[in-house]
Design a protein around this motif. Structure first.
Motif, PDB file in Angstrom:
ATOM      1  N   LYS A  95       1.049  -1.125   0.049  1.00 50.39           N
ATOM      2  CA  LYS A  95      -0.056  -0.096   0.027  1.00 50.39           C
ATOM      3  C   LYS A  95       0.698   1.310  -0.017  1.00 50.39           C
ATOM      4  O   LYS A  95       1.999   1.408   0.527  1.00 50.39           O
ATOM      5  N   SER A  96       0.234   2.445  -0.585  1.00 50.20           N
ATOM      6  CA  SER A  96       1.009   3.582  -0.525  1.00 50.20           C
ATOM      7  C   SER A  96       0.634   4.316   0.763  1.00 50.20           C
ATOM      8  O   SER A  96      -0.348   4.120   1.495  1.00 50.20           O
ATOM      9  N   ARG A  97       1.515   5.335   1.099  1.00 48.78           N
ATOM     10  CA  ARG A  97       1.131   5.995   2.332  1.00 48.78           C
ATOM     11  C   ARG A  97       0.001   6.804   2.111  1.00 48.78           C
ATOM     12  O   ARG A  97      -0.638   7.219   3.079  1.00 48.78           O
ATOM     13  N   LEU A  98      -0.313   7.103   1.010  1.00 52.15           N
ATOM     14  CA  LEU A  98      -1.281   8.001   0.307  1.00 52.15           C
ATOM     15  C   LEU A  98      -2.705   7.325   0.873  1.00 52.15           C
ATOM     16  O   LEU A  98      -3.797   7.585   1.384  1.00 52.15           O
ATOM     17  N   GLU A  99      -2.696   5.607   0.659  1.00 50.20           N
ATOM     18  CA  GLU A  99      -3.979   5.012   0.931  1.00 50.20           C
ATOM     19  C   GLU A  99      -3.845   4.929   2.346  1.00 50.20           C
ATOM     20  O   GLU A  99      -5.083   4.790   3.077  1.00 50.20           O
ATOM     21  N   VAL A 100      -2.730   4.492   3.113  1.00 47.77           N
ATOM     22  CA  VAL A 100      -2.828   4.391   4.489  1.00 47.77           C
ATOM     23  C   VAL A 100      -3.234   5.640   5.310  1.00 47.77           C
ATOM     24  O   VAL A 100      -4.216   5.406   6.251  1.00 47.77           O
ATOM     25  N   ALA A 101      -2.817   6.891   4.871  1.00 46.10           N
ATOM     26  CA  ALA A 101      -3.322   7.990   5.440  1.00 46.10           C
ATOM     27  C   ALA A 101      -5.091   8.146   5.377  1.00 46.10           C
ATOM     28  O   ALA A 101      -5.786   8.546   6.171  1.00 46.10           O
ATOM     29  N   ARG A 102      -5.330   8.052   3.976  1.00 44.96           N
ATOM     30  CA  ARG A 102      -6.712   7.924   3.792  1.00 44.96           C
ATOM     31  C   ARG A 102      -7.480   6.882   4.826  1.00 44.96           C
ATOM     32  O   ARG A 102      -8.805   7.509   4.978  1.00 44.96           O
ATOM     33  N   SER A 103      -7.029   5.776   4.994  1.00 47.56           N
ATOM     34  CA  SER A 103      -7.597   4.903   6.028  1.00 47.56           C
ATOM     35  C   SER A 103      -7.707   5.269   7.418  1.00 47.56           C
ATOM     36  O   SER A 103      -8.547   4.829   8.014  1.00 47.56           O
ATOM     37  N   LEU A 104      -6.606   6.329   7.620  1.00 45.24           N
ATOM     38  CA  LEU A 104      -6.536   6.788   8.922  1.00 45.24           C
ATOM     39  C   LEU A 104      -7.472   8.129   8.903  1.00 45.24           C
ATOM     40  O   LEU A 104      -7.696   8.983  10.107  1.00 45.24           O
ATOM     41  N   GLY A 105      -8.098   8.667   7.912  1.00 48.06           N
ATOM     42  CA  GLY A 105      -8.977   9.741   7.903  1.00 48.06           C
ATOM     43  C   GLY A 105      -8.447  10.831   7.502  1.00 48.06           C
ATOM     44  O   GLY A 105      -9.159  11.984   7.644  1.00 48.06           O
ATOM     45  N   ILE A 106      -7.290  11.106   6.940  1.00 45.42           N
ATOM     46  CA  ILE A 106      -6.564  12.311   6.233  1.00 45.42           C
ATOM     47  C   ILE A 106      -6.561  12.090   4.593  1.00 45.42           C
ATOM     48  O   ILE A 106      -5.850  10.989   4.287  1.00 45.42           O
ATOM     49  N   ARG A 107      -6.984  12.893   4.141  1.00 45.23           N
ATOM     50  CA  ARG A 107      -7.169  12.832   2.461  1.00 45.23           C
ATOM     51  C   ARG A 107      -6.131  13.919   2.086  1.00 45.23           C
ATOM     52  O   ARG A 107      -6.491  15.184   2.264  1.00 45.23           O
ATOM     53  N   PHE A 108      -5.108  13.545   1.370  1.00 46.62           N
ATOM     54  CA  PHE A 108      -3.970  14.409   1.215  1.00 46.62           C
ATOM     55  C   PHE A 108      -4.141  15.029  -0.235  1.00 46.62           C
ATOM     56  O   PHE A 108      -4.667  14.129  -1.383  1.00 46.62           O
ATOM     57  N   ASP A 109      -3.776  16.057  -0.450  1.00 50.52           N
ATOM     58  CA  ASP A 109      -3.503  16.698  -1.981  1.00 50.52           C
ATOM     59  C   ASP A 109      -2.194  16.712  -2.286  1.00 50.52           C
ATOM     60  O   ASP A 109      -1.121  16.768  -1.182  1.00 50.52           O
ATOM     61  N   ILE A 110      -1.908  16.316  -3.366  1.00 50.13           N
ATOM     62  CA  ILE A 110      -0.303  16.574  -3.732  1.00 50.13           C
ATOM     63  C   ILE A 110       0.391  17.573  -4.143  1.00 50.13           C
ATOM     64  O   ILE A 110      -0.199  18.225  -5.091  1.00 50.13           O
ATOM     65  N   ALA A 111       1.520  17.693  -3.867  1.00 51.79           N
ATOM     66  CA  ALA A 111       2.211  19.040  -4.195  1.00 51.79           C
ATOM     67  C   ALA A 111       2.800  18.661  -5.545  1.00 51.79           C
ATOM     68  O   ALA A 111       3.179  17.519  -5.671  1.00 51.79           O
ATOM     69  N   PRO A 112       2.941  19.630  -6.433  1.00 49.80           N
ATOM     70  CA  PRO A 112       3.494  19.164  -7.914  1.00 49.80           C
ATOM     71  C   PRO A 112       5.046  18.862  -7.758  1.00 49.80           C
ATOM     72  O   PRO A 112       5.718  19.368  -6.852  1.00 49.80           O
ATOM     73  N   ASN A 113       5.419  17.890  -8.433  1.00 50.15           N
ATOM     74  CA  ASN A 113       6.816  17.497  -8.518  1.00 50.15           C
ATOM     75  C   ASN A 113       7.629  18.437  -9.456  1.00 50.15           C
ATOM     76  O   ASN A 113       7.780  18.091 -10.645  1.00 50.15           O
ATOM     77  N   ILE A 114       8.303  19.397  -8.821  1.00 50.23           N
ATOM     78  CA  ILE A 114       8.908  20.380  -9.554  1.00 50.23           C
ATOM     79  C   ILE A 114      10.312  20.301  -8.963  1.00 50.23           C
ATOM     80  O   ILE A 114      10.561  20.010  -7.984  1.00 50.23           O
ATOM     81  N   PRO A 115      11.205  21.004  -9.812  1.00 52.67           N
ATOM     82  CA  PRO A 115      12.949  21.028  -9.412  1.00 52.67           C
ATOM     83  C   PRO A 115      12.880  22.002  -7.751  1.00 52.67           C
ATOM     84  O   PRO A 115      12.021  22.727  -7.484  1.00 52.67           O
ATOM     85  N   ILE A 116      13.919  21.294  -6.996  1.00 54.02           N
ATOM     86  CA  ILE A 116      13.929  22.026  -5.566  1.00 54.02           C
ATOM     87  C   ILE A 116      14.390  23.270  -5.877  1.00 54.02           C
ATOM     88  O   ILE A 116      13.859  24.212  -5.196  1.00 54.02           O
ATOM     89  N   GLN A 117      14.890  23.843  -6.758  1.00 59.64           N
ATOM     90  CA  GLN A 117      15.321  25.358  -6.909  1.00 59.64           C
ATOM     91  C   GLN A 117      13.971  26.079  -7.165  1.00 59.64           C
ATOM     92  O   GLN A 117      13.661  27.232  -6.659  1.00 59.64           O
TER      93      GLN A 117
END
Length: 420
Positions: free
Chosen positions: A318-340
């Motif tokens: 399972k992904s941590r996204l799925e685990v978090a959802r099962s614990l009651g937290i629905r995450f939005d995902i930040a865009p994957n952009i360069p660190i700079q």
């Protein structure tokens, strides 16, 4: 003291020095700009203490980073203002002034803490504390003051976060201590034209450190040092109360074997951000962090996570996204952009952020010290940030900066988090 026994030593404190002296407590920290006159004032406090102390054989000390610094900086001043006292004696070899009442002022170097063990003190001045090991105070001098309830005054100019910052931070939080900061732009001691000329000629970080008492500006390679210094000066690192009407958004950096960091932010009308809380721990599962959120009194809005939250773990499938959802937290995902780009995102929102200085202390320190490595031999900075204790807090704040978006409708500002 009987007027007939008053001795004119020749010291004429400036009005601001007199005002500072009236505020001092048993333990005090005075951070002030160059040329304020802190050493002259401190030496006269020691001389006065040695003459006035009613305890037998009073002992007072001036401690500089090195003994030769103590001699170069303070010895001539100490002798100058003690010389008018009848019967006073000077010991050049020991850097010691002996008064006829048995009082004594001695000058020491803090580079050898063990050499100071065994003495007792009725008062002590630490000068340029930033260049001394903190244990000189905690292990050696503080016990030396205890039986006679002596006083201590720490004076200096910031040089990053070190022993001076530690006592300054403590003094701000302890009601029994006094904490005073005096910047050149505020005291009026240095002529404004001269100050402007100095500012033009000095490196900006050096000027901020030496004349504006910045603990952060001199951190070589710091990405956000100046912005955090601005926040301190503008009063945006202060007590920031939680507003129960506005939702709290969280931004996470999820560690596997290392730390997980969480920022708690409220988006205020008008476009500012109230950063009300910060939490960091390591070696805990997601259930621990969910409980942390549940135990806080906040009404939550959006929870922002890094893009790798989608990665499935080998053990569970399972992904941590799925685990978090099962614990009651629905995450939005930040865009994957360069660190700079994320660093630039932080720079763009920091001027609009207000930080709670107590609940966010660790996160504030991380933002302040996040830096590029400097290669002394090459004389150049690395293109990437150093991965150290600051990284988790800054990564979480970076996800907020790039993942949280604002929508403006008329005169109102609405907010949302945009998923990649």
């Amino acid at each position: 003291m009987d007027q007939a026994n008053v001795i004119d030593t020749g010291f004429r404190p400036r009005p601001l020095q007199r005002e500072v002296n009236d505020q001092l407590k048993r333990f005090s920290v005075l951070i002030c700009h160059r040329r304020f006159g802190k050493t002259v004032n401190a030496v006269n406090l020691l001389n006065d203490g040695a003459m006035r102390c009613s305890l037998p054989a009073p002992r007072f000390a001036y401690i500089a980073p090195l003994r030769k610094q103590a001699k170069a900086v303070a010895w001539d001043y100490a002798k100058q203002y003690a010389a008018p006292v009848p019967g006073v004696e000077f010991n050049e070899g020991d850097l010691r002034i002996d008064y006829p009442n048995g009082g004594r002022v001695s000058l020491y170097g803090g580079n050898d803490p063990d050499s100071l063990r065994g003495i007792y003190l009725d008062g002590v001045v630490f000068d340029e504390v930033a260049q001394m090991p903190h244990r000189v105070w905690t292990e050696v001098i503080r016990p030396a003051l205890s039986d006679r309830k002596g006083w201590a005054l720490f004076i200096g100019t910031p040089q990053g976060k070190n022993a001076l910052y530690e006592v300054w931070d403590h003094a701000k939080r302890d009601p029994d201590w006094c904490a005073i900061m005096l910047r050149a732009s505020e005291t009026g001691i240095i002529d404004p034209k001269e100050l402007a000329a100095v500012k033009r000629e000095m490196d900006p970080d050096e000027y901020e450190q030496e004349f504006e008492c910045s603990f952060t500006a001199a951190i070589k390679g710091a990405y956000f040092g100046q912005l955090m210094a601005d926040a301190h000066r503008d009063g945006r690192i202060t007590n920031v109360p939680y507003d129960p009407i506005i939702p709290v958004h969280t931004a996470w950096d999820l560690g596997m074997s290392d730390s997980t960091a969480i920022w708690f932010v409220q988006a205020k009308p008008g476009g500012s951000f109230a950063v009300v809380d910060y939490y960091e721990a390591s070696g805990e599962g997601l259930d621990h962090y969910v409980k942390v959120l549940d135990d806080k009194p906040y009404k939550y809005g959006t929870h922002i996570a890094p893009h790798d939250i989608r990665v499935r773990e080998l053990g569970t499938g399972k992904s941590r996204l799925e685990v978090a959802r099962s614990l009651g937290i629905r995450f939005d995902i930040a865009p994957n952009i360069p660190i700079q780009d994320g660093i630039n995102g932080i720079r763009s929102i920091l001027p609009r952020c207000w930080f709670d200085e107590t609940r966010c202390a660790v996160g504030i320190d991380s933002l302040t010290h996040y830096r590029r490595a400097f290669n002394e031999q090459m004389g150049a900075f690395s293109p990437r940030p150093v991965h150290d204790w600051t990284s988790h807090a800054v990564d979480a704040f970076r996800y907020f900066a790039v993942g949280f978006k604002e929508r403006r409708t008329g005169n109102n500002t609405q907010t949302k988090c945009v998923e990649e």
